[in-house]
Design a protein around this motif. Structure first.
Motif, mmCIF file in Angstrom:
data_model
loop_
_atom_site.group_PDB
_atom_site.id
_atom_site.type_symbol
_atom_site.label_atom_id
_atom_site.label_comp_id
_atom_site.label_asym_id
_atom_site.label_seq_id
_atom_site.Cartn_x
_atom_site.Cartn_y
_atom_site.Cartn_z
ATOM 1 N N LEU A 87 0.833 -1.198 0.000
ATOM 2 C CA LEU A 87 0.000 0.000 0.000
ATOM 3 C C LEU A 87 0.873 1.255 0.000
ATOM 4 C CD1 LEU A 87 -2.819 1.127 -0.015
ATOM 5 C CD2 LEU A 87 -2.927 0.859 2.476
ATOM 6 N N GLY A 88 2.065 1.150 0.593
ATOM 7 C CA GLY A 88 3.008 2.265 0.536
ATOM 8 C C GLY A 88 3.470 2.529 -0.889
ATOM 9 N N GLY A 89 3.539 1.476 -1.711
ATOM 10 C CA GLY A 89 3.901 1.646 -3.110
ATOM 11 C C GLY A 89 2.835 2.408 -3.870
ATOM 12 N N GLN A 90 1.578 2.114 -3.565
ATOM 13 C CA GLN A 90 0.492 2.854 -4.211
ATOM 14 C C GLN A 90 0.459 4.305 -3.738
ATOM 15 O OE1 GLN A 90 -0.910 1.804 -6.709
ATOM 16 N NE2 GLN A 90 -1.051 -0.435 -6.637
ATOM 17 N N ALA A 119 -12.479 0.536 -12.065
ATOM 18 C CA ALA A 119 -13.091 1.691 -12.740
ATOM 19 C C ALA A 119 -12.689 3.019 -12.105
ATOM 20 C CB ALA A 119 -14.615 1.544 -12.751
ATOM 21 N N GLY A 120 -11.407 3.116 -11.745
ATOM 22 C CA GLY A 120 -10.885 4.385 -11.244
ATOM 23 C C GLY A 120 -11.204 4.710 -9.808
ATOM 24 N N LEU A 121 -11.690 3.730 -9.043
ATOM 25 C CA LEU A 121 -12.004 3.997 -7.638
ATOM 26 C C LEU A 121 -10.753 4.370 -6.863
ATOM 27 C CD1 LEU A 121 -14.568 1.156 -6.866
ATOM 28 C CD2 LEU A 121 -15.001 3.517 -7.572
ATOM 29 N N ALA A 122 -9.614 3.796 -7.249
ATOM 30 C CA ALA A 122 -8.329 4.148 -6.642
ATOM 31 C C ALA A 122 -7.271 3.960 -7.733
ATOM 32 C CB ALA A 122 -8.027 3.258 -5.441
ATOM 33 N N ASN A 123 -6.742 5.054 -8.221
ATOM 34 C CA ASN A 123 -5.785 4.982 -9.324
ATOM 35 C C ASN A 123 -4.469 4.369 -8.861
ATOM 36 O OD1 ASN A 123 -7.589 6.231 -11.107
ATOM 37 N ND2 ASN A 123 -6.976 8.261 -10.411
ATOM 38 N N HIS A 124 -3.957 3.430 -9.651
ATOM 39 C CA HIS A 124 -2.736 2.733 -9.252
ATOM 40 C C HIS A 124 -1.480 3.445 -9.746
ATOM 41 C CE1 HIS A 124 -2.146 1.220 -13.347
ATOM 42 N NE2 HIS A 124 -3.406 0.795 -13.346
ATOM 43 N N ILE A 125 -0.361 3.102 -9.144
ATOM 44 C CA ILE A 125 0.935 3.640 -9.522
ATOM 45 C C ILE A 125 1.161 3.402 -11.013
ATOM 46 C CG2 ILE A 125 2.075 1.487 -8.830
ATOM 47 C CD1 ILE A 125 4.526 3.127 -8.049
ATOM 48 N N SER A 145 2.827 -1.455 -15.206
ATOM 49 C CA SER A 145 2.364 -0.067 -15.279
ATOM 50 C C SER A 145 3.505 0.925 -15.093
ATOM 51 C CB SER A 145 1.266 0.201 -14.237
ATOM 52 O OG SER A 145 1.786 0.133 -12.921
ATOM 53 N N GLY A 146 4.719 0.442 -14.841
ATOM 54 C CA GLY A 146 5.830 1.336 -14.630
ATOM 55 C C GLY A 146 6.575 1.649 -15.919
ATOM 56 N N THR A 147 7.600 2.483 -15.798
ATOM 57 C CA THR A 147 8.514 2.666 -16.913
ATOM 58 C C THR A 147 9.166 1.330 -17.206
ATOM 59 O OG1 THR A 147 9.015 4.851 -15.953
ATOM 60 C CG2 THR A 147 10.402 4.096 -17.785
#
Length: 341
Positions: A144-147, A183-189, A213-215
């Motif tokens: 959760l710290g990563g998010q 559906a965008g309730l919590a946008n991820h890293i 989802s990263g570089t």
């Protein structure tokens, strides 16, 4: 009746704002030689933190964010802190948000992270104004710290109207629940949260992020449970047994940070884990390693294998697939420890 159901649904999705006291979060500056040697500051006292005699603003600074149900006394915080204390070129500031990362994951922790992230972005912007170099700041977060690291990065970009962007954000098996396919309730890293975003996957689709989802995204041992050396899961939610693969991400990170480990986590680009296993890899003249020394010029998905015990890194041997049984297989149960200095 429909309205009542809708409101209940919003609560279950973690959209209802929780009553969170953000002032309970603290900055901890570790300066060594042991983890007991540290200075603690309120988030509102960041100016004095920057004036702390143990903080060298000419060095790179790492802000580490722990995960759900954790606090400064847990093993991950000690292992991460000890790894950075092995180095002489980095300031380590850890965020203690233990009270806010507690309670129900949906009702409390995720909602609190979504409120604390923007507040931390505001604090960091003030710190940049008072001498902290944004070009030398690296945010690292587990689960959760990563998010929350991603939230901070995009909030800094938003609040500075696009003029300021964190140099690097690292997500260590960023939390899966509520951040993907919702559906965008919590946008991820994602790769837009910093100039460079590297993500290490170790428990994809369970506790950890299921997709790239990263570089650059690293998938050690395929990025899923069971990681080599982890015990067979007993599926008792949040037990040490069940979290073993999820926690490997910060074990790998700590090993990559520490100067005690000369062998690195060499990795190669491939289209999938199956293609990596078949040695269908993308050729490159550049050596790519997972972890602290990852080159910030790469992008895409990278694969490797690790040992089942510390030291985990296998160097060049890790980029050629072998039977996982040779790595200390999934049926072995033992306590992983960091070698003594």
């Amino acid at each position: 009746m429909h309205k009542a159901i809708k409101n209940k649904s919003r609560l279950l999705c973690g959209l209802k704002r929780a009553k969170a006291d953000l002032t309970t979060a603290k900055f901890i500056l570790y300066y060594g030689p042991s983890v007991a040697d540290s200075d603690i500051y309120d988030l509102t006292d960041s100016k004095n933190l920057l004036e702390d005699e143990h903080l060298d603003l000419s060095k790179n600074t790492v802000l580490y964010l722990h995960g759900y149900l954790e606090d400064p006394d847990v093993e991950s915080m000690h292992v991460i802190a000890e790894a950075y204390l092995d180095r002489n070129d980095t300031n380590l500031i850890c965020l203690d948000w233990g009270e806010l990362a507690d309670g129900n994951y949906i009702f409390d922790a995720v909602v609190n992270a979504k409120q604390l992230g923007p507040y931390l972005a505001k604090v960091l912007l003030e710190m940049f104004d008072h001498g902290l170099d944004i070009e030398k700041l690296h945010i690292v977060g587990h689960s959760l710290g990563g998010q929350m690291a991603g939230i901070i990065g995009r909030e800094i970009l938003k609040r500075s109207k696009g003029t300021m962007k964190i140099k690097r954000i690292t997500g260590l098996d960023p939390a899966f629940p509520l951040f993907y396919f919702t559906a965008g309730l919590a946008n991820h890293i994602n790769k837009n949260d910093a100039e460079f975003v590297d993500i290490i996957h170790t428990d994809a689709w369970l506790y950890g992020a299921p997709s790239s989802s990263g570089t650059v995204d690293f998938w050690p041992n395929g990025g899923k449970t069971l990681q080599p050396g982890c015990p067979q899961r007993n599926y008792k939610m949040l037990s040490d047994n069940d979290l073993s693969s999820h926690r490997r991400s910060w074990w790998f990170w700590a090993e990559s940070v520490s100067d005690r480990f000369p062998i690195k986590f060499d990795a190669v680009a491939a289209k999938s884990w199956e293609e990596f296993k078949q040695k269908k890899i993308e050729e490159s003249d550049q050596t790519v390693v997972m972890g602290h020394n990852c080159p910030t010029t790469v992008h895409g998905d990278f694969y490797l294998q690790t040992n089942g015990v510390t030291p985990f890194a296998r160097g060049k041997e890790g980029i050629t697939y072998v039977d996982p049984k040779e790595l200390m297989g999934n049926n072995n149960t033992y306590e992983v420890t960091v070698p003594e200095k």
